[in-house]
Design a protein around this motif. Sequence first.
Motif, short mmCIF file in Angstrom:
data_model
loop_
_atom_site.label_atom_id
_atom_site.label_comp_id
_atom_site.label_asym_id
_atom_site.label_seq_id
_atom_site.Cartn_x
_atom_site.Cartn_y
_atom_site.Cartn_z
N ALA B 32 -29.35 -64.00 55.03
CA ALA B 32 -30.47 -64.22 53.83
C ALA B 32 -31.68 -64.70 54.39
O ALA B 32 -31.93 -65.37 55.44
CB ALA B 32 -29.59 -65.19 52.84
N GLY B 33 -32.65 -64.19 53.80
CA GLY B 33 -34.15 -64.58 54.04
C GLY B 33 -34.75 -65.18 52.98
O GLY B 33 -34.41 -64.66 51.83
N LEU B 34 -35.51 -66.29 52.89
CA LEU B 34 -35.77 -66.78 51.94
C LEU B 34 -37.40 -66.49 51.89
O LEU B 34 -38.06 -66.36 52.88
CB LEU B 34 -35.71 -68.16 51.66
CG LEU B 34 -34.14 -68.52 51.36
CD1 LEU B 34 -33.39 -68.60 52.72
CD2 LEU B 34 -34.09 -69.65 50.32
N GLY B 35 -38.13 -66.74 50.65
CA GLY B 35 -39.56 -66.52 50.45
C GLY B 35 -40.10 -65.17 51.18
O GLY B 35 -39.67 -64.17 50.70
N TRP B 36 -40.97 -65.28 52.00
CA TRP B 36 -41.61 -64.20 52.74
C TRP B 36 -40.51 -63.11 53.48
O TRP B 36 -40.72 -62.00 53.84
CB TRP B 36 -42.67 -64.46 53.74
CG TRP B 36 -43.94 -64.85 53.08
CD1 TRP B 36 -44.56 -66.31 53.18
CD2 TRP B 36 -44.66 -64.08 52.03
NE1 TRP B 36 -45.67 -66.35 52.27
CE2 TRP B 36 -45.69 -65.01 51.62
CE3 TRP B 36 -44.77 -62.89 51.47
CZ2 TRP B 36 -46.73 -64.70 50.75
CZ3 TRP B 36 -45.67 -62.41 50.85
CH2 TRP B 36 -46.83 -63.08 50.24
N LEU B 37 -39.18 -63.94 53.96
CA LEU B 37 -38.33 -63.27 54.54
C LEU B 37 -37.29 -62.46 53.52
O LEU B 37 -36.52 -61.74 54.19
CB LEU B 37 -37.62 -64.20 55.58
CG LEU B 37 -38.57 -64.86 56.66
CD1 LEU B 37 -37.39 -65.57 57.29
CD2 LEU B 37 -39.09 -63.68 57.55
N ASP B 38 -37.50 -62.67 52.07
CA ASP B 38 -36.76 -61.92 51.23
C ASP B 38 -36.75 -60.68 51.25
O ASP B 38 -37.90 -60.04 51.60
CB ASP B 38 -37.01 -62.80 50.03
CG ASP B 38 -35.92 -62.16 48.99
OD1 ASP B 38 -34.89 -61.67 49.32
OD2 ASP B 38 -36.18 -62.50 47.83
#
Lengths: 249, 64
Positions: B32-38
């Motif tokens: 899972a990536g969050l923020g800009w990595l989503d």
Amino acid sequence: MLPAPFPTDHHPLIRKLESIFSLTDDERQALLDLPMQVAVIKQDQDIVREGDRPSRSFAILSGFTCTYKMTGDGKRQIVTFGVAGDIPDLQSLHLKVLDISVATLTPCSIGFITHEALWDLCTRHPRIAAAFWRETLVEGAIFREWVLNVGRREAYNRMAHVLCEMQVRLRAVGLADDHGYELPITQTEFADALGISNVHVNRVLQQLRADGLIETKGSRLNIPDWEQLKTAGDFDPTYLHLKQDEAVS
Amino acid sequence: MLVFDQERRLLAVLTHLSAGNEVAPGHWYLEAGLGWLDGPNHPTFADLDAAEHWICERLDHNRG
């Protein structure tokens, strides 16, 4: 160009159209006489590319294709799979510039038919023209279902849904039995079709196997419990608009 | 493995795939990536350096 060497009941185009309505003898003969340039194409080759301006369309006589689009930085989204009897670029008869690419997933036998010959067939046989129109509408229905599938279903259900769709579509053209079918589609290709990573495709397939919804041996896919797979895939075949007696209910 | 930035904000979750994994044995997977990595992109990395490099590159790129 010679007519494709198929006995009447094995001609993939005829089988496809007969899955929609019963052809008259005249219509069947016109399809058999349709001038077709048959080519065998290796796997993972583009047959047509986005931006092409084709003067012919092609029918899949055997094998599997995918219709796809690419982002500017080269990521591929497969928007549908093609099976024997399909004419994946039929829209080029009316839309001069192709907005999709079609590639082989397996070695394919492809029958190219000039637009001129298709126009002639449609002019002389209005029911076939109507069937081709209907085909492109059903193709649109499949795209809409895939948007729902990729946009709103969880990966496990997405995969189950596509496996159900292939069962129904392949059965309609005699390429699946009641228990499953040959499905030579790789996990990477499923990843591009389902919008998930190939690592996740692998997990989902393992979970479907562990749950007893599918069995795989080589490229053969068995479906031990159709009702359960349908439930997992939230699958209702209505959007495929097959003849009532052909549909798996 | 949880990946944080210098301000202790969660950026990503990396999973170490087993040696028996059929796709990328022994690699690290962006679970899972969050923020800009989503987003739809979930790559695998041969090692944590490669993962760090990719994460930094994505953050630099997206922050313009």
